[in-house]
Every structure is written in structure tokens, then in C-alpha cells.
Motif scaffolding. Sequence first.
Motif, PDB file in Angstrom:
ATOM      1  N   UNK A  67       0.846  -1.185   0.000  1.00  0.00           N
ATOM      2  CA  UNK A  67       0.000   0.000   0.000  1.00  0.00           C
ATOM      3  C   UNK A  67       0.887   1.243   0.000  1.00  0.00           C
ATOM      4  N   UNK A  68       0.451   2.332  -0.665  1.00  0.00           N
ATOM      5  CA  UNK A  68       1.253   3.556  -0.665  1.00  0.00           C
ATOM      6  C   UNK A  68       1.040   4.430   0.566  1.00  0.00           C
ATOM      7  N   UNK A  69       0.081   4.059   1.422  1.00  0.00           N
ATOM      8  CA  UNK A  69      -0.217   4.870   2.608  1.00  0.00           C
ATOM      9  C   UNK A  69       0.276   4.183   3.876  1.00  0.00           C
ATOM     10  N   UNK A  70       1.138   4.849   4.617  1.00  0.00           N
ATOM     11  CA  UNK A  70       1.616   4.292   5.881  1.00  0.00           C
ATOM     12  C   UNK A  70       0.496   4.213   6.908  1.00  0.00           C
ATOM     13  N   UNK A  71      -0.442   5.167   6.861  1.00  0.00           N
ATOM     14  CA  UNK A  71      -1.575   5.137   7.783  1.00  0.00           C
ATOM     15  C   UNK A  71      -2.371   3.855   7.603  1.00  0.00           C
ATOM     16  N   UNK A  72      -2.567   3.448   6.350  1.00  0.00           N
ATOM     17  CA  UNK A  72      -3.299   2.214   6.085  1.00  0.00           C
ATOM     18  C   UNK A  72      -2.489   0.995   6.512  1.00  0.00           C
ATOM     19  N   UNK A  73      -1.219   0.970   6.186  1.00  0.00           N
ATOM     20  CA  UNK A  73      -0.388  -0.178   6.565  1.00  0.00           C
ATOM     21  C   UNK A  73      -0.301  -0.335   8.075  1.00  0.00           C
ATOM     22  N   UNK A  74      -0.334   0.773   8.793  1.00  0.00           N
ATOM     23  CA  UNK A  74      -0.281   0.692  10.258  1.00  0.00           C
ATOM     24  C   UNK A  74      -1.504  -0.017  10.832  1.00  0.00           C
ATOM     25  N   UNK A  75      -2.604  -0.038  10.087  1.00  0.00           N
ATOM     26  CA  UNK A  75      -3.810  -0.734  10.536  1.00  0.00           C
ATOM     27  C   UNK A  75      -3.855  -2.183  10.059  1.00  0.00           C
ATOM     28  N   UNK A  76      -2.910  -2.545   9.218  1.00  0.00           N
ATOM     29  CA  UNK A  76      -2.892  -3.896   8.663  1.00  0.00           C
ATOM     30  C   UNK A  76      -2.324  -4.859   9.700  1.00  0.00           C
ATOM     31  N   UNK A  77      -2.997  -5.996   9.949  1.00  0.00           N
ATOM     32  CA  UNK A  77      -2.551  -6.904  11.005  1.00  0.00           C
ATOM     33  C   UNK A  77      -1.403  -7.825  10.615  1.00  0.00           C
ATOM     34  N   UNK A  78      -1.021  -7.831   9.360  1.00  0.00           N
ATOM     35  CA  UNK A  78       0.000  -8.775   8.893  1.00  0.00           C
ATOM     36  C   UNK A  78       1.415  -8.389   9.285  1.00  0.00           C
ATOM     37  N   UNK A  84       4.525   0.852  -1.033  1.00  0.00           N
ATOM     38  CA  UNK A  84       4.815   0.989  -2.464  1.00  0.00           C
ATOM     39  C   UNK A  84       3.529   1.205  -3.227  1.00  0.00           C
ATOM     40  N   UNK A  85       3.663   1.722  -4.448  1.00  0.00           N
ATOM     41  CA  UNK A  85       2.527   1.871  -5.344  1.00  0.00           C
ATOM     42  C   UNK A  85       2.423   0.692  -6.290  1.00  0.00           C
ATOM     43  N   UNK A  86       1.246   0.483  -6.839  1.00  0.00           N
ATOM     44  CA  UNK A  86       1.006  -0.649  -7.729  1.00  0.00           C
ATOM     45  C   UNK A  86       1.849  -0.587  -8.995  1.00  0.00           C
ATOM     46  N   UNK A  87       2.215   0.625  -9.408  1.00  0.00           N
ATOM     47  CA  UNK A  87       2.910   0.792 -10.677  1.00  0.00           C
ATOM     48  C   UNK A  87       4.378   0.405 -10.626  1.00  0.00           C
ATOM     49  N   UNK A  88       4.908   0.178  -9.443  1.00  0.00           N
ATOM     50  CA  UNK A  88       6.332  -0.143  -9.308  1.00  0.00           C
ATOM     51  C   UNK A  88       6.512  -1.098  -8.134  1.00  0.00           C
ATOM     52  N   UNK A  89       6.137  -2.348  -8.342  1.00  0.00           N
ATOM     53  CA  UNK A  89       6.199  -3.337  -7.268  1.00  0.00           C
ATOM     54  C   UNK A  89       7.631  -3.842  -7.099  1.00  0.00           C
ATOM     55  N   UNK A  90       8.155  -3.791  -5.886  1.00  0.00           N
ATOM     56  CA  UNK A  90       9.564  -4.159  -5.651  1.00  0.00           C
ATOM     57  C   UNK A  90       9.755  -5.663  -5.445  1.00  0.00           C
ATOM     58  N   UNK A  91       9.274  -6.455  -6.411  1.00  0.00           N
ATOM     59  CA  UNK A  91       9.371  -7.907  -6.312  1.00  0.00           C
ATOM     60  C   UNK A  91       9.891  -8.478  -7.631  1.00  0.00           C
ATOM     61  N   UNK A  92      10.472  -9.662  -7.550  1.00  0.00           N
ATOM     62  CA  UNK A  92      10.964 -10.333  -8.746  1.00  0.00           C
ATOM     63  C   UNK A  92       9.813 -10.877  -9.573  1.00  0.00           C
TER      64      UNK A  92
END
Length: 255
Positions: A67-78, A84-92
Motif C-alpha cells: 500500500x502507498x499509505x503508511x496510515x493504512x499499513x499501520x492498521x494492517x494486522x499482517x 509501495x505503489x502498484x505501478x512499481x512493485x519491488x518484487x521479482x
Amino acid sequence: MTASASGPAPVTATYDRIGIGYRNVRRADPRLAALIHQSLGEARTVVNIGAGSGSYEPERAEVTAVDPSQVMLDQHPGSKKVLAGAEDLPFEDGAFDAAMAVMTVQHWSELRRGLDEMRRVSRRQVLFTFDPHHEPALWLIDEYLPELREFERARFTPLSTVAEALEAHTVLPFPIPHDFTDGFQIAYWRRPEHFLDPIVRQASSTFAQMPASVVEPAIERLRADLASGAWHRRHADLLERDSVDYGYRLLIAGR
């Protein structure tokens, strides 16, 4: 642990603002969750793009939330979260069995690039979105906020274009149940009084991005119609229905 990548999507500011308390209103609906989980098949590793607070993620899989928002990620339980944004995913390439995206493509600054990235990093793609040209539209648009039609057509790409770009082989309709628990805009088609609640409206990116000078007079007209019974008289047919197809679709691509 949260990783970081450069270039978060422009939607960041919106969700940094509306994301506080988001999970209290946007609760995963079990019927939509079942459809998404079935569509993910036997995927053991899943990347959730535009993950927000983690709704609809399969418990049986190892999920990486993006997710590009830290506020949202802070609520994520994982435990696996990537800024990150969808347009540039930092994965192989092919890093995941499946990629999922739920009501997020309208926020991507480059839709086709985001869909290409989704396909690049996974062998199967599951995407839930909305067709802005579907009829009927929500009564809120026709009767109170016609500005929403133009606003949503500017945000949402026609479904046929998304399906083609994703190379979707399956498109499943999802009629919205009258007691849908995920409080985005369409959820309250049979419960109009919820639109009067500013907390509910704040959890919708559509309402959050429209000027108060447009939204508030419309809500006051709705309030008056509810008080007088005019809304219920106009929509007596809706009150008898269990679900309505408002153009929400689940797209499946890959294998």
C-alpha cells in the motif's frame, strides 16, 4: 516489518487523511470474501496490492500487503508489509502464486502499468472493481449527487478496458447484498440513513475527495426526504430486494 519503495501513488494523501478509523467502517463482507478466496484457488503466496487494512486476504496463504499509505499499513494486522505503489512493485518476476486487488485500481496513477506489474509478479490475478457505465446507478447519484457520475467515470476505467488489459478469462458479477458489511459507497443502497453519518462518508474515498459545498446540501436534501418519508415512497421496490447488481465485478486472469 515494513519495507519502503520509492514513488508512492498520489492517492497516499487521501488515505493518510481518511484512513484513521477506516477498519471500523470497512469490514470485510463474508460473501465477497468467499468469492475472492475461491478465485485465488490453492495459492500459497499472495500479494495484496492496495491492501489497506487487510480486508479479504485469505488466512490459509502467506500474504504480502502492499500500500502507498503508511496510515493504512499501520492498521494492517499482517507481518509482511511493503510501502509501495502498484505501478512499481519491488518484487521479482513470478514472486507470488497470486496477486489480488480489491477496489483499488481507480486510485492507480497508471492503470495499465499497474496491471502489467500485477501480472509480472504473479501467475494468477484476482481483481475486484466497478464498471462506471453500468446501469442502474445508485439512486444517490440520480436524485441527490449527479456530480458523482462524472467523478466516478473520471476515476474508474470502463470494465471492458480493465478486463482486456489484465487479459481476464473470467468476469463474475457480484450483486451487492442489502446487508453488505463493507461500508464503501454502494453498501447502503437499502439503508439510506447511513449516508447521513459523516464517519461513514469519510471512509469512502469518493465522498472524501468531493467538496463539502457539493456533498453537504445533497445530504441535507436526503435527510429531509427520509424525515418526510419521501425517500421510502419512491423506493418501496428496493426495500423488498435482497441484492442489486450495481456493476461490481470480479476479474480473474492467469492460471
